[in-house]
Design a protein around this motif. Structure first.
Motif, PDB file in Angstrom:
ATOM      1  N   SER A  50      -9.105   3.748  -3.281  1.00 17.08           N
ATOM      2  CA  SER A  50      -8.542   4.983  -3.822  1.00 17.08           C
ATOM      3  C   SER A  50      -8.928   6.187  -2.960  1.00 17.08           C
ATOM      4  CB  SER A  50      -9.049   5.205  -5.244  1.00 17.08           C
ATOM      5  OG  SER A  50     -10.380   5.702  -5.225  1.00 17.08           O
ATOM      6  N   SER A 106       0.862  -1.186   0.000  1.00 19.60           N
ATOM      7  CA  SER A 106       0.000   0.000   0.000  1.00 19.60           C
ATOM      8  C   SER A 106       0.902   1.242   0.000  1.00 19.60           C
ATOM      9  CB  SER A 106      -0.876   0.014   1.257  1.00 19.60           C
ATOM     10  OG  SER A 106      -1.552  -1.217   1.418  1.00 19.60           O
ATOM     11  N   MET A 154      -2.710   2.570  -2.338  1.00 19.21           N
ATOM     12  CA  MET A 154      -3.254   2.540  -3.683  1.00 19.21           C
ATOM     13  C   MET A 154      -3.568   3.997  -4.059  1.00 19.21           C
ATOM     14  SD  MET A 154      -5.428   2.252  -6.288  1.00 19.21           S
ATOM     15  CE  MET A 154      -7.167   2.204  -5.972  1.00 19.21           C
ATOM     16  N   LYS A 189       0.794   1.776  -5.571  1.00 18.26           N
ATOM     17  CA  LYS A 189       0.273   0.943  -6.660  1.00 18.26           C
ATOM     18  C   LYS A 189      -0.978   1.593  -7.239  1.00 18.26           C
ATOM     19  CE  LYS A 189      -2.174  -1.956  -3.324  1.00 18.26           C
ATOM     20  NZ  LYS A 189      -2.292  -3.293  -2.727  1.00 18.26           N
ATOM     21  N   HIS A 190      -1.417   1.202  -8.470  1.00 16.32           N
ATOM     22  CA  HIS A 190      -1.063  -0.012  -9.194  1.00 16.32           C
ATOM     23  C   HIS A 190      -0.298   0.343 -10.438  1.00 16.32           C
ATOM     24  CE1 HIS A 190      -4.214  -2.145  -6.818  1.00 16.32           C
ATOM     25  NE2 HIS A 190      -3.228  -3.010  -6.797  1.00 16.32           N
TER      26      HIS A 190
END
Length: 332
Positions: free
Chosen positions: A298, A281, A283, A331-332
């Motif tokens: 998100s 993490s 994200m 990420k992603h």
């Protein structure tokens, strides 16, 4: 050895060489060279091949002729000797570098204690000294890593790219299975995937399991390199008994980066106590399509808000020092 013929010796050496791996190959190669060297100086010793045994021996010889390695496939004595000298030099360099690292870490700890004093918080001379020592420490660490890499065999390097599940190394009673360790991670391993969520269990048990595996890796593998343990931490550590925090989209609604940082600071402290050092993490995808299947992970549709809260997430989790905090992975 003295009771078998030359073809058998070639086949035996080749098989051990093929499956020995790493440094074992170097030592086996020495035995193979010794056999070749002394063959001319002494009469070949062989068993009497009876008519009944002849077909078997002939078949064995044909198979071995196909698989016996050429001289170029086996390190020569001179090459092995030079390689061992190189390893010896590298080990001395590693030992010296470790002394420098320990010294710099001690200096940083002392400076950190001074800077924690409110009276010294604005002392720019101390801040400058801390930055200087930290930079020197990073250079020494880079030297240490490079030296370790040069020392490692190909198998040992490849092992650091591998991943596994920690629970595969434990028996049904929850004890570390040494035979499984020797079979699955003889050269070490790079990281263990989602170690806390594979099987729900008490955090104290997880901590003890991590400690047992790390102890085995550091004392029973060629380079003694511990593994990285990683886990999902979007809403706290993903394991039994952990505190569950709001999803990212909920935190985005608060517009509060200080609160976001406090959340991951608490998460990182707990995860380190369980042996974790890497998170999967935050994200930080900017989501503008409601049907996106990770919308709740998100910070929503605003790029600036995602950047601010994502940075706060990393800042809290890493604590500004990966010797204390948990590394992030955006990420992603």
């Amino acid at each position: 050895i003295v009771s078998h013929d030359r073809e058998f010796l070639d086949g035996l050496a080749e098989k051990i060489y093929e499956f020995g791996g790493g440094r074992v190959r170097e030592y086996i190669g020495g035995i193979y060279d010794w056999i070749k060297e002394h063959e001319a100086a002494a009469p070949a010793l062989s068993i009497q091949k009876t008519a009944e045994k002849a077909p078997v021996a002939e078949n064995m010889q044909k198979q071995e002729e196909k698989s016996t390695p050429s001289d170029s496939d086996i390190m020569s004595y001179a090459e092995r000797k030079e390689r061992m000298k190189q390893i010896s030099r590298i080990e001395k360099q590693i030992a010296e570098t470790e002394k420098q690292i320990a010294e710099k870490e001690k200096q940083l700890s002392e400076l950190d204690s001074l800077l924690c004093n409110p009276d010294n918080a604005s002392d720019m001379e101390l801040v400058s000294k801390y930055t200087e020592v930290q930079s020197l420490l990073e250079k020494e660490m880079e030297k240490w890593v490079n030296a370790q890499f040069k020392k490692m065999s190909q198998e040992e390097r490849i092992a650091q790219l591998r991943s596994a599940y920690m629970d595969d190394l434990f028996d049904e009673e929850g004890k570390l299975d040494i035979k499984k360790c020797e079979e699955l991670i003889p050269y070490g391993i790079g990281h263990f995937s989602q170690y806390a969520s594979q099987k729900p269990m008490d955090p104290n048990v997880l901590r003890d399991r991590v400690a047992a595996v790390q102890d085995w890796l550091m004392n029973n593998t060629p380079n003694g390199i511990p593994a990285l343990y990683h886990e999902e931490v979007l809403t706290g550590v993903n394991t039994r008994g952990a505190t569950v925090y709001p999803q990212q989209i909920g935190q985005a609604g608060s517009f509060n980066p200080e609160l976001a940082e406090l959340k991951t600071l608490q998460t990182g402290i707990v995860m380190r106590k369980m042996g974790g050092v890497l998170s999967l993490s935050p994200m930080v995808d900017v989501c503008r399509v409601p049907s996106f299947n990770r919308l709740e992970e998100s910070y929503g549709e605003d790029a600036y808000l995602s950047a601010v809260l994502g940075t706060a997430f990393a800042r809290g989790l890493q604590q500004g020092d990966l010797r204390k905090g948990v590394a992030t992975c955006s990420k992603h």
